[in-house]
Each structure stands twice: as C-alpha cells, then as structure tokens.
Design a protein around this motif. Structure first.
Motif, PDB file in Angstrom:
ATOM      1  N   GLN A  36       0.835  -1.198   0.000  1.00  0.00           N
ATOM      2  CA  GLN A  36       0.000   0.000   0.000  1.00  0.00           C
ATOM      3  C   GLN A  36       0.873   1.251   0.000  1.00  0.00           C
ATOM      4  N   GLY A  37       1.930   1.228   0.800  1.00  0.00           N
ATOM      5  CA  GLY A  37       2.797   2.399   0.894  1.00  0.00           C
ATOM      6  C   GLY A  37       3.447   2.763  -0.424  1.00  0.00           C
ATOM      7  N   VAL A  38       3.910   1.770  -1.166  1.00  0.00           N
ATOM      8  CA  VAL A  38       4.540   2.031  -2.458  1.00  0.00           C
ATOM      9  C   VAL A  38       3.509   2.591  -3.437  1.00  0.00           C
ATOM     10  N   SER A  39       2.320   2.016  -3.440  1.00  0.00           N
ATOM     11  CA  SER A  39       1.259   2.494  -4.342  1.00  0.00           C
ATOM     12  C   SER A  39       0.916   3.944  -4.048  1.00  0.00           C
ATOM     13  N   ASP A  40       0.750   4.260  -2.771  1.00  0.00           N
ATOM     14  CA  ASP A  40       0.420   5.637  -2.401  1.00  0.00           C
ATOM     15  C   ASP A  40       1.543   6.598  -2.786  1.00  0.00           C
ATOM     16  N   GLY A  41       2.775   6.173  -2.544  1.00  0.00           N
ATOM     17  CA  GLY A  41       3.909   7.020  -2.896  1.00  0.00           C
ATOM     18  C   GLY A  41       4.015   7.246  -4.392  1.00  0.00           C
ATOM     19  N   LEU A  42       3.779   6.202  -5.166  1.00  0.00           N
ATOM     20  CA  LEU A  42       3.834   6.330  -6.620  1.00  0.00           C
ATOM     21  C   LEU A  42       2.717   7.240  -7.126  1.00  0.00           C
ATOM     22  N   LYS A  43       1.539   7.101  -6.562  1.00  0.00           N
ATOM     23  CA  LYS A  43       0.425   7.984  -6.953  1.00  0.00           C
ATOM     24  C   LYS A  43       0.765   9.441  -6.654  1.00  0.00           C
ATOM     25  N   ARG A  44       1.376   9.695  -5.499  1.00  0.00           N
ATOM     26  CA  ARG A  44       1.772  11.068  -5.155  1.00  0.00           C
ATOM     27  C   ARG A  44       2.833  11.581  -6.120  1.00  0.00           C
ATOM     28  N   LEU A  45       3.796  10.729  -6.448  1.00  0.00           N
ATOM     29  CA  LEU A  45       4.861  11.126  -7.370  1.00  0.00           C
ATOM     30  C   LEU A  45       4.291  11.456  -8.751  1.00  0.00           C
ATOM     31  N   ILE A  46       3.390  10.624  -9.243  1.00  0.00           N
ATOM     32  CA  ILE A  46       2.744  10.894 -10.536  1.00  0.00           C
ATOM     33  C   ILE A  46       1.964  12.199 -10.454  1.00  0.00           C
ATOM     34  N   GLY A  47       1.236  12.385  -9.363  1.00  0.00           N
ATOM     35  CA  GLY A  47       0.471  13.624  -9.190  1.00  0.00           C
ATOM     36  C   GLY A  47       1.367  14.852  -9.195  1.00  0.00           C
ATOM     37  N   MET A  48       2.501  14.777  -8.527  1.00  0.00           N
ATOM     38  CA  MET A  48       3.438  15.909  -8.508  1.00  0.00           C
ATOM     39  C   MET A  48       3.983  16.172  -9.906  1.00  0.00           C
ATOM     40  N   ALA A  49       4.336  15.108 -10.621  1.00  0.00           N
ATOM     41  CA  ALA A  49       4.863  15.279 -11.975  1.00  0.00           C
ATOM     42  C   ALA A  49       3.804  15.880 -12.899  1.00  0.00           C
ATOM     43  N   LEU A  50       2.559  15.496 -12.701  1.00  0.00           N
ATOM     44  CA  LEU A  50       1.477  16.016 -13.547  1.00  0.00           C
ATOM     45  C   LEU A  50       1.247  17.510 -13.344  1.00  0.00           C
ATOM     46  N   THR A  51       1.632  18.049 -12.206  1.00  0.00           N
ATOM     47  CA  THR A  51       1.470  19.489 -11.995  1.00  0.00           C
ATOM     48  C   THR A  51       2.356  20.291 -12.945  1.00  0.00           C
ATOM     49  N   LEU A  52       3.346  19.627 -13.537  1.00  0.00           N
ATOM     50  CA  LEU A  52       4.240  20.284 -14.496  1.00  0.00           C
ATOM     51  C   LEU A  52       3.715  20.206 -15.921  1.00  0.00           C
ATOM     52  N   THR A  53       2.540  19.599 -16.094  1.00  0.00           N
ATOM     53  CA  THR A  53       1.945  19.424 -17.423  1.00  0.00           C
ATOM     54  C   THR A  53       0.592  20.122 -17.471  1.00  0.00           C
ATOM     55  N   ASP A  54      -0.110  19.927 -18.578  1.00  0.00           N
ATOM     56  CA  ASP A  54      -1.459  20.490 -18.692  1.00  0.00           C
ATOM     57  C   ASP A  54      -2.517  19.593 -18.045  1.00  0.00           C
ATOM     58  N   GLY A  55      -2.097  18.453 -17.512  1.00  0.00           N
ATOM     59  CA  GLY A  55      -3.016  17.564 -16.806  1.00  0.00           C
ATOM     60  C   GLY A  55      -3.900  16.713 -17.701  1.00  0.00           C
ATOM     61  N   SER A  56      -3.668  16.752 -18.997  1.00  0.00           N
ATOM     62  CA  SER A  56      -4.495  15.988 -19.936  1.00  0.00           C
ATOM     63  C   SER A  56      -4.169  14.498 -19.857  1.00  0.00           C
ATOM     64  N   ALA A  57      -5.035  13.696 -20.444  1.00  0.00           N
ATOM     65  CA  ALA A  57      -4.801  12.244 -20.481  1.00  0.00           C
ATOM     66  C   ALA A  57      -3.494  11.903 -21.209  1.00  0.00           C
ATOM     67  N   PRO A  58      -3.197  12.542 -22.367  1.00  0.00           N
ATOM     68  CA  PRO A  58      -1.910  12.252 -23.013  1.00  0.00           C
ATOM     69  C   PRO A  58      -0.716  12.647 -22.142  1.00  0.00           C
ATOM     70  N   ALA A  59      -0.831  13.738 -21.415  1.00  0.00           N
ATOM     71  CA  ALA A  59       0.257  14.159 -20.529  1.00  0.00           C
ATOM     72  C   ALA A  59       0.442  13.150 -19.402  1.00  0.00           C
TER      73      ALA A  59
END
Length: 86
Positions: A1-24
C-alpha cells in the motif's frame, strides 16, 4: 500500500508540471516507468559499460520524446505565419 500511495503522489506531482491531460498523464507514466526500469536494470547487472549504455539509451529516448511536441509546435506556428502572409 505504501509504495502504491507514494507512486500515486509522485505521478500527481509530476502532472502538476503538465497540462493535466490524459496524453500528458500517459507520457508522465511512461517516462517514470522508463527511468525507474533503466535505473533498476543498470544497478542489477555487474557490467559497468552495459549499465551506462542502458542509462544512456533511455536518457536519449526520453529526450527525443520530449523534443517531439516542441518540434511539432514550432512547425505548426511556422505554417500559420506563412499562411497569414499569403
């Protein structure tokens, strides 16, 4: 669970650098997967030249992928400028 949550947070942080679209989001997940895979593989083997080669190949491919949208945008802008002059 911890790895999944951490990965989701990391993806979320990286997405803040994009337009947030599905392709991004897809590009972000691909890039992170490629980076993590390259790092893992390069550390698993005991062949330094191959380890460096793995990292260099993935680095180059990610750089190519990152440059492609910029090249397309520049070409589209040039086409619009040319059409506006006509």
């Amino acid at each position: 669970q911890g790895v999944s949550d951490g990965l989701k947070r990391l993806i979320g942080m990286a997405l803040t650098l994009t337009d947030g679209s599905a392709p991004a989001e897809a590009d972000t997940i691909f890039t992170m997967s490629a980076l993590l895979g390259a790092i893992t593989l390069s550390r698993l083997i005991n062949d330094a030249p191959l380890s460096e080669h793995i990292l260099d190949v993935v680095k180059g491919r990610i750089a190519e992928q990152s440059a492609a949208p910029q090249k397309k945008a520049k070409a589209a802008a040039k086409t619009r400028r040319t059409a506006a002059r006509a």
